[in-house]
Design a protein around this motif. Structure first.
Motif, mmCIF file in Angstrom:
data_model
loop_
_atom_site.group_PDB
_atom_site.id
_atom_site.type_symbol
_atom_site.label_atom_id
_atom_site.label_comp_id
_atom_site.label_asym_id
_atom_site.label_seq_id
_atom_site.Cartn_x
_atom_site.Cartn_y
_atom_site.Cartn_z
ATOM 1 N N VAL A 74 0.856 -1.183 0.000
ATOM 2 C CA VAL A 74 0.000 0.000 0.000
ATOM 3 C C VAL A 74 0.895 1.236 0.000
ATOM 4 N N ASP A 75 0.695 2.106 -0.964
ATOM 5 C CA ASP A 75 1.462 3.351 -1.033
ATOM 6 C C ASP A 75 0.793 4.379 -0.130
ATOM 7 N N ALA A 76 1.476 4.752 0.940
ATOM 8 C CA ALA A 76 0.930 5.708 1.904
ATOM 9 C C ALA A 76 1.613 7.068 1.781
ATOM 10 N N SER A 77 2.091 7.397 0.606
ATOM 11 C CA SER A 77 2.739 8.698 0.388
ATOM 12 C C SER A 77 1.777 9.829 0.751
ATOM 13 N N GLY A 78 2.240 10.748 1.574
ATOM 14 C CA GLY A 78 1.402 11.871 1.981
ATOM 15 C C GLY A 78 0.366 11.517 3.023
ATOM 16 N N LYS A 79 0.378 10.265 3.519
ATOM 17 C CA LYS A 79 -0.612 9.811 4.494
ATOM 18 C C LYS A 79 0.034 9.619 5.867
ATOM 19 N N PHE A 80 -0.822 9.469 6.854
ATOM 20 C CA PHE A 80 -0.391 9.352 8.246
ATOM 21 C C PHE A 80 -0.934 8.053 8.828
ATOM 22 N N VAL A 81 -0.066 7.315 9.502
ATOM 23 C CA VAL A 81 -0.429 6.006 10.037
ATOM 24 C C VAL A 81 -0.405 6.053 11.555
ATOM 25 N N MET A 82 -1.458 5.544 12.183
ATOM 26 C CA MET A 82 -1.542 5.501 13.636
ATOM 27 C C MET A 82 -2.239 4.217 14.076
ATOM 28 N N PRO A 83 -2.147 3.848 15.352
ATOM 29 C CA PRO A 83 -2.853 2.657 15.826
ATOM 30 C C PRO A 83 -4.372 2.813 15.708
ATOM 31 N N GLY A 84 -5.058 1.688 15.530
ATOM 32 C CA GLY A 84 -6.511 1.701 15.494
ATOM 33 C C GLY A 84 -7.093 2.228 16.795
ATOM 34 N N LEU A 85 -8.274 2.825 16.700
ATOM 35 C CA LEU A 85 -8.927 3.449 17.849
ATOM 36 C C LEU A 85 -9.622 2.422 18.739
ATOM 37 N N TRP A 86 -9.663 2.720 20.026
ATOM 38 C CA TRP A 86 -10.376 1.902 21.013
ATOM 39 C C TRP A 86 -11.534 2.704 21.584
ATOM 40 N N ASP A 87 -12.722 2.123 21.584
ATOM 41 C CA ASP A 87 -13.874 2.708 22.277
ATOM 42 C C ASP A 87 -14.074 1.912 23.557
ATOM 43 N N MET A 88 -13.810 2.558 24.688
ATOM 44 C CA MET A 88 -13.756 1.853 25.959
ATOM 45 C C MET A 88 -15.080 1.825 26.725
ATOM 46 N N HIS A 89 -16.175 2.172 26.053
ATOM 47 C CA HIS A 89 -17.482 2.032 26.707
ATOM 48 C C HIS A 89 -18.568 1.975 25.641
ATOM 49 N N VAL A 90 -18.963 0.757 25.270
ATOM 50 C CA VAL A 90 -20.072 0.563 24.331
ATOM 51 C C VAL A 90 -21.061 -0.412 24.956
ATOM 52 N N HIS A 91 -22.239 -0.485 24.342
ATOM 53 C CA HIS A 91 -23.249 -1.434 24.800
ATOM 54 C C HIS A 91 -23.876 -2.133 23.602
ATOM 55 N N PHE A 92 -23.982 -3.447 23.691
ATOM 56 C CA PHE A 92 -24.763 -4.232 22.746
ATOM 57 C C PHE A 92 -25.965 -4.762 23.523
ATOM 58 N N GLY A 93 -27.170 -4.440 23.100
ATOM 59 C CA GLY A 93 -28.308 -4.905 23.886
ATOM 60 C C GLY A 93 -29.636 -4.461 23.305
ATOM 61 N N GLY A 94 -30.667 -4.638 24.122
ATOM 62 C CA GLY A 94 -32.018 -4.294 23.721
ATOM 63 C C GLY A 94 -32.929 -5.498 23.596
ATOM 64 N N GLY A 95 -32.418 -6.662 24.026
ATOM 65 C CA GLY A 95 -33.234 -7.870 23.979
ATOM 66 C C GLY A 95 -32.879 -8.770 22.818
#
Length: 478
Positions: A74-95
């Motif tokens: 993958v050519d990332a010329s002119g691009k910026f690479v960082m670690p993937g994001l973490w969402d530390m509070h989500v909910h899966f639910g509703g029955g």
């Protein structure tokens, strides 16, 4: 024509024959500017070699190109690479009837660059635990999932899907059950749970080596909970409570029935003392407590009286059954009195001021959204970018906002050595961005591609995931 062009680009990026003397890699990201979140640096013209879902090497592009032959580049010329994001509070639910709609949220997180989520309990835990395993095995496209399983609560609580406990023996049995599920942490809430059982649960879970996350009872101070070993406080309003010199007295009035929950909350806001809070936050920091502010959720709820979300583009990604769960907060906001609306606004405005105080006291901040069922217009995926934006608006630097997600998240859950940096040996969850997130936090929204456990997903693929989500959301019936 576009399809032919896409095929040509894919062919150009495809298999590179092995060359004698070069190490074979699955993927080579070339000419990238690597974002070092820990040190706030942008390192130019780097290449990242990835194999088996891990980063195997990072270095100057020319050197890496001589040393590695990759199946895909993958050519990332002119691009910026960082670690993937973490969402530390989500909910899966509703029955159970909303299990499939919840499952459909998983690719949405990936499309927004959220490669890991911490599920903070709901009522479809068996499904979430199954998804955790399927994602880890590569059978299901979605973020890595850490989950508490069902949370601990008192008898007959408001929330569904809980393990009800009222005695130490019942807490011990519940913890046995949770450990049998191999949960990643324990969630405890205060709807009907007795304060003494809350404290026992925190101490017992801590003694077993389990992280704990909680809504704390008004009958206890946050410092008491931290001394019991509580690992993280969910929602910043509990830290407003800790910043009141009258925290214990107001809590006692609530327990005695002299104040309603809302009245007690308002009193904590009204009696907040910045000088006292500054000292208290330093004490809490020494006790090792983390906090997940869910600041964007607080803002959404505070201003539901004046903001219309019906045309939000991200709303079209959410299934009709989940959208319907949003109604209860909307209806509750519509019934609020002018005084209640003013109190909500005042609490949010104070929260914005408190966040940098927590930073200054060195309380680790965990970026979490509270996105999921019931939590109106707080969208999976997009919500994490909104949360980071709120942090910067409140006074954190972009680097500090990023660290709350990609560094503090893994550190809290004991995985700091596997995530949080573009470095050898780390899991290959990587974002390719159009601009530098260290200078503008909005750059996290400008995603050109995602590497998910070593698998490259370009912008076309991410757009296809979102298109599929919109189509499903329009077809599924609640």
């Amino acid at each position: 024509m576009k399809q032919l062009l896409a095929m040509a680009v894919a062919a150009a990026m495809a298999a590179t024959p092995a060359v004698a003397g070069r190490i074979s890699a699955d993927l080579l990201v070339r000419h990238a500017t690597v974002i070092d979140v820990a040190n706030g640096k942008a390192i130019t013209n780097q290449a990242i070699a990835i194999s088996g879902g891990k980063i195997v090497a990072v270095g100057q592009d020319a050197v890496m190109a001589r040393g590695y032959a990759s199946r895909q580049s993958v050519d990332a010329s002119g691009k910026f690479v960082m670690p993937g994001l973490w969402d530390m509070h989500v909910h899966f639910g509703g029955g159970n009837e909303l299990i499939e709609e919840n499952k459909d949220l998983l690719p949405i997180y990936v499309a927004y660059g959220v490669t890991t989520v911490r599920d903070a309990a709901a009522d479809i835990s068996e499904s979430v635990l199954a998804w955790r395993g399927e994602v880890a095995a590569g059978r299901l496209l979605g973020p890595t999932i850490f989950t508490s399983g069902p949370k601990l609560e008192g008898y007959m609580p408001l929330w569904k899907g809980t393990i009800e406990v009222g005695t130490p023996a019942e807490v011990d049995a519940a913890l046995d059950r949770l450990q049998g599920m191999k949960v990643d942490f324990v969630k405890i809430t205060d709807n009907t749970l007795k304060p003494e059982i809350f404290e026992y649960a925190v101490r017992a879970a801590t003694a077993r080596g389990l992280k704990t996350s909680a809504h704390t009872p008004f009958a206890l101070t946050i410092e008491q909970a931290a001394k019991d070993g509580l690992s993280s406080v969910e929602h910043l309003d509990y830290l407003i409570k800790a910043g009141s010199p009258q925290e214990a007295a107001i809590g006692a009035e609530y327990v005695a029935g002299k104040l309603s929950y809302g009245e007690a909350s308002d009193r904590f806001v009204d009696t907040f003392d910045p000088a006292y809070a500054k000292t208290e936050y330093k004490r809490l920091a020494k006790l090792g407590i983390y906090v997940t502010p869910t600041l964007n959720m607080s803002r959404i709820l505070a201003y539901l009286d004046g903001e219309d979300h019906r045309s939000d583009p991200a709303l079209a990604l959410i299934g009709p059954g989940l959208r319907k769960t949003y109604e209860w907060r909307v209806e509750r906001a519509a019934k609020a009195t002018p005084a209640q609306i003013a109190a909500r606004h005042k609490e949010y405005e104070l929260s914005v001021k408190v966040l940098p105080m927590l930073r200054d006291a060195r309380i680790p901040i965990l970026a979490g959204t509270d996105a999921g069922y019931l939590n109106s217009f707080n969208y999976p995926g997009q919500g994490l970018h909104d949360e980071l934006q709120r942090y910067v608006e409140a006074g954190l630097t972009p680097r500090e906002a990023l660290a709350s997600s990609v560094i503090n998240g893994p550190r809290f859950l004991g995985h700091a050595e596997q995530y949080g940096a573009i470095a050898k040996g780390r899991v290959a969850d990587v974002l390719l961005l159009d601009s530098n997130p260290l200078t503008d936090i909005a750059a996290t929204r400008q995603i050109r591609g995602v590497v998910l456990k070593g698998r490259w997903l370009g912008r076309d693929r991410l757009d296809a995931l979102l298109a599929q989500a919109r189509e499903k959301a329009g077809m599924v019936t609640p």
